[in-house]
Design an enzyme around this catalytic site. Structure first.
Site, PDB file in Angstrom:
ATOM      1  N   GLN A 392     -20.467  13.612   5.064  1.00  0.00           N
ATOM      2  CA  GLN A 392     -19.797  14.357   6.126  1.00  0.00           C
ATOM      3  C   GLN A 392     -18.634  15.104   5.486  1.00  0.00           C
ATOM      4  OE1 GLN A 392     -19.181  10.747   8.238  1.00  0.00           O
ATOM      5  NE2 GLN A 392     -17.072  10.496   7.578  1.00  0.00           N
ATOM      6  N   ASP A 427     -11.578  15.646  12.712  1.00  0.00           N
ATOM      7  CA  ASP A 427     -11.366  15.804  11.271  1.00  0.00           C
ATOM      8  C   ASP A 427     -12.665  15.789  10.479  1.00  0.00           C
ATOM      9  OD1 ASP A 427     -11.811  13.102  11.867  1.00  0.00           O
ATOM     10  OD2 ASP A 427     -10.622  12.403  10.161  1.00  0.00           O
ATOM     11  N   ASP A 462     -22.394   5.468   4.094  1.00  0.00           N
ATOM     12  CA  ASP A 462     -21.765   5.372   5.407  1.00  0.00           C
ATOM     13  C   ASP A 462     -22.668   5.997   6.469  1.00  0.00           C
ATOM     14  OD1 ASP A 462     -19.122   4.771   6.824  1.00  0.00           O
ATOM     15  OD2 ASP A 462     -19.420   6.874   7.367  1.00  0.00           O
ATOM     16  N   GLU A 491     -24.817   1.132   5.499  1.00  0.00           N
ATOM     17  CA  GLU A 491     -23.875   0.719   6.533  1.00  0.00           C
ATOM     18  C   GLU A 491     -24.424   1.247   7.853  1.00  0.00           C
ATOM     19  OE1 GLU A 491     -20.009   1.309   8.987  1.00  0.00           O
ATOM     20  OE2 GLU A 491     -21.475   2.793   8.326  1.00  0.00           O
ATOM     21  N   LYS A 601      -7.841   2.482   6.949  1.00  0.00           N
ATOM     22  CA  LYS A 601      -8.529   3.777   6.850  1.00  0.00           C
ATOM     23  C   LYS A 601      -7.557   4.940   7.049  1.00  0.00           C
ATOM     24  CE  LYS A 601     -11.741   3.284   9.947  1.00  0.00           C
ATOM     25  NZ  LYS A 601     -12.921   3.670  10.769  1.00  0.00           N
ATOM     26  N   TYR A 602      -6.450   4.680   7.753  1.00  0.00           N
ATOM     27  CA  TYR A 602      -5.548   5.775   8.115  1.00  0.00           C
ATOM     28  C   TYR A 602      -4.175   5.659   7.467  1.00  0.00           C
ATOM     29  CZ  TYR A 602      -9.161   5.992  11.664  1.00  0.00           C
ATOM     30  OH  TYR A 602     -10.376   6.046  12.302  1.00  0.00           O
TER      31      TYR A 602
END
Length: 737
Positions: A392, A427, A462, A491, A601-602
């Site tokens: 992605q 995003d 992913d 995943e 993750k952020y």
């Protein structure tokens, strides 16, 4: 992972075993050598001719009937998958007409079609003509892809075949009747003379793989049986001596030999199913606060500390989230907020910026040379590197300008970002595979080749279920043709059919529903499902937590709950994984979501690893990995048995690998009992059918608790008491005298 996929994962169960098996005779178009079976049982003394093997075509039986071979799926379209040296069961229905006795063997054949092993099958259910055998293809190896001797492993990989061989057990049929005739004195001379001829013919059988000494034994027995000066009982005794019985078990006379159609097995390299994963974010490893209280992020050089920790705890794969440049447009802030602050690093899954895309190391982490150095150090520690591959793009990814046809465009001309109304992922731009799937495949293959050459041996993909299965099938086939050592983890927390399809397409391992299987009832259903026929096609990897998943069980059961889930993950599946921070009991949920608050993750996590010792979880992880490494019974997806226990909070199971398949010459048995309640003590009787597992019911079973060092004597019924403030589990190994 999308929220609706998490919900589906909680509800779903893996594909149920089919109650109807397809006959193995439907799997090939190979033609018979003759329209009629040829006799192979001429009762004459002397050298026997080479046996005529009846090979059934797709719609014809051989002289011996062979049906319902397992494992099989999708009519044999996709091969069963096993790790090199992994023991696994093979079963079939093998039978012959009337009261004549049949025998069965498994012929293991390498990719060149040569038989390398012949394994005797045992009739475990005479009423259903069900025969079984435990088989192993090749030898287990600890060699890594970068080791100098890895070619020894590589030569054993690829598509192997097993063939079920059915045959008339002439000796057993004769012996049954002859013993009765001698006892009642009925037609004794003919019975004994037939036996003498049979033994002599057996000695000359080309198929039996007899040594010169074995042939002498048979001929001597045949001569004794033909000696009419001896009593009938003595003549019969010559045919039933221990040496003859041994030869019957090891090198039988196989008349009317018939073969099944070959059953395909894909033999994969070490770590394809038996693996221990450890995940960390490089930007958090070595991160610290400066003298102004601002976070100084870690990088690939400071991340060497994470490698050292993973190796010290006994893990063998280190898995990194994406290490590529992170986009700026619509960057997410802390806890997935829509607005990022000036110091928010963004999600590494928002891939791509003006600095590069999937083929570039984020400059904040280092350079490609730094990454190669990181991999080299991992290899020195015996660790493989798995890299997350999320297909992605951020709106800033170079592909957006270079390949605009790879993205879906709205009627107003703008590119559609990812969304699941009413949820929006501003995003990220998802890939549209309809316009140029071939071009996308070539680019992905190029990128994976680049990372493999840098030191990556595994890709954790992913959300592969949001891309076409055929796409992955093409990509994995192309990558593994060039780099056959490469493994893939899916995943894919999604519907069972999609998870199975991805496994068929080439994903070596798979995330699964384990995080949501917490009650005794759920575990007693799910553990055999993962470790049964299902395990020939989908290798479930048990992760107690991930950056996306923090269940209510771990939130509510504290240190004991973390210990329970670690034991179940490590002992319940050959492949398991830990997301770092588990050792520090990071179990605070983001309100309304099954994930951690202040999600890594952020943001960058600054951890104080000196506090890990007070919880004891790091020590437990190390012990579990040691137990797994030392005990072959932990390596197979096909040897788990649920044990009966009478308390709803105590689950117990046993793993066992027979002596001939352990490599040590001794059977290996591991017994696990776990208290699922993180707050209260529970007691239970755990029942074991000792005979079923080859133990003498009249002798105490000596067991050693690998977690505490205590020794016990067990029997058929065993009292177990487990408390969350003491021992949440027993991991017992059987000690042979």
């Amino acid at each position: 992972m999308a929220e609706e996929e998490k919900s589906a994962a909680k509800r779903n169960s893996t594909t149920k075993k089919s109650s109807v098996k397809k006959a193995s005779a439907k799997k090939t178009t190979r033609k018979r050598t003759s329209a009629k079976p040829k006799a192979t049982t001429a009762h004459i003394v002397g050298e026997a001719p080479a046996p005529v093997i009846e090979r059934a075509s797709s719609d014809q039986f051989g002289r011996i009937n062979i049906m319902d071979i397992t494992p099989t799926a999708e009519n044999g379209l996709f091969p069963a998958r096993v790790e090199l040296g992994e023991p696994f069961p093979v079963t079939a229905q093998v039978f012959i007409e009337g009261r004549t006795k049949a025998g069965a063997t498994v012929s293991v054949r390498n990719p060149r079609g040569h038989e390398v092993e012949r394994v005797a099958m045992t009739c475990t259910n005479p009423g259903l003509d069900r025969w079984e055998a435990m088989v192993r293809i090749g030898e287990h190896s600890d060699l890594k892809p970068w080791d100098a001797d890895y070619a020894k492993v590589k030569r054993q990989l690829g598509e192997w075949h097993i063939v079920i061989e059915g045959w008339e057990d002439t000796y057993a049929s004769w012996l049954h009747d002859a013993a009765i005739k001698v006892k009642v004195n009925d037609d004794v001379e003919n019975a004994l003379e037939s036996g003498s001829q049979l033994l002599a013919r057996w000695a000359g059988a080309h198929d039996s793989k007899l040594s010169a000494d074995d042939k002498k034994i048979l001929r001597k027995a045949a001569k004794t049986m033909a000696d009419k000066s001896l009593a009938p009982e003595d003549r019969l005794a010559a045919a039933t001596a221990d040496e003859i019985q041994r030869l019957h078990e090891e090198h039988p006379l196989r008349d009317g030999l018939s073969e099944s159609n070959p059953q395909r097995f894909r033999v994969e390299r070490p770590k394809s199913s038996f693996a221990a994963w450890y995940q960390f974010f490089p930007r958090s490893e070595g991160a610290h606060y400066d003298d102004k209280g601002k976070i100084v992020p870690g990088d690939l050089k400071t991340s060497l500390a994470g490698l050292e920790r993973a190796a010290a705890e006994g893990f063998d794969i280190v898995y990194l989230p994406p290490i590529f440049p992170i986009g700026v447009t619509n960057r997410k802030g802390r806890n997935n907020s829509l607005v990022a602050g000036p110091d928010d690093p963004g999600s590494p899954f928002g891939i791509g910026s003006e600095l590069g895309g999937h083929d570039t190391v984020d400059p904040l982490l280092g350079t490609m040379d730094d990454f190669k150095m990181f991999c080299e150090r991992a290899h020195e520690l015996g660790l493989e590197i798995a890299l997350d591959f999320a297909l992605q793009c951020s709106p800033d990814h170079p592909w957006v300008k270079q390949h605009p046809n790879w993205f879906r465009t709205k009627p107003d001309g703008t590119i559609a970002f990812a969304e699941n109304p009413p949820k929006k992922y501003q995003d990220i731009y998802p890939i549209d595979f309809n316009a140029d799937m071939e071009g996308i495949e070539k680019e992905v293959e190029r990128i994976m080749d680049l990372w493999i050459k840098a030191g990556v041996t595994i890709f954790r993909v992913d959300n592969p279920h949001t891309k076409p299965v055929r796409f992955w099938q093409d990509v994995i086939a192309a990558v593994t043709r060039k780099h056959p050592e490469t493994l893939f983890l899916a995943e894919a927390f999604t519907r069972p059919a999609m998870m199975r399809a991805l496994s068929y397409a080439g994903f070596t391992q798979s995330h699964c529903y384990f995080p949501w299987r917490n009650t005794k009832e759920e575990l007693e259903e799910y553990l055999p499902e993962t470790n049964g026929e299902h395990g020939f096609y989908q290798h479930n990897t048990f992760w107690p937590t991930t950056p996306d998943i923090l269940t209510a069980y771990l939130r509510d059961n504290g240190i004991a709950g973390h210990a329970v889930r670690a034991v179940l993950a490590a002992m319940g599946s050959p492949s398991w994984g830990i997301y770092n921070g588990y050792e520090l009991i990071e179990n605070r949920q983001r309100p309304g979501f099954e994930e951690q608050i202040d999600n890594e993750k952020y943001e960058i996590k600054v951890r104080d690893w000196s506090k890990a010792g007070k919880y004891g979880i790091a020590e437990l992880l190390t012990s579990l990995n040691r137990i797994r490494a030392e005990h072959p019974a932990c390596r197979s997806y096909h040897n788990l048995h649920i044990l009966e226990s009478d308390d709803e909070n105590i689950v117990a199971f046993l793993r066992q690998t027979p002596a001939e398949l352990t490599g040590t010459g001794k059977a290996d048995t591991v017994i696990v009992a776990v208290n699922l309640d993180g707050h209260d003590a529970h007691q239970s009787i755990v029942h074991i059918d000792l005979k079923e597992f080859g133990f003498d019911p009249d002798k105490p079973l000596k067991v050693h608790d690998e977690l505490t060092g205590h020794d016990f004597e067990w029997g058929a019924d065993n009292f177990v008491s487990l408390a969350p403030w003491a021992d949440v589990a027993h991991v017992l190994t059987v000690v042979e005298d």
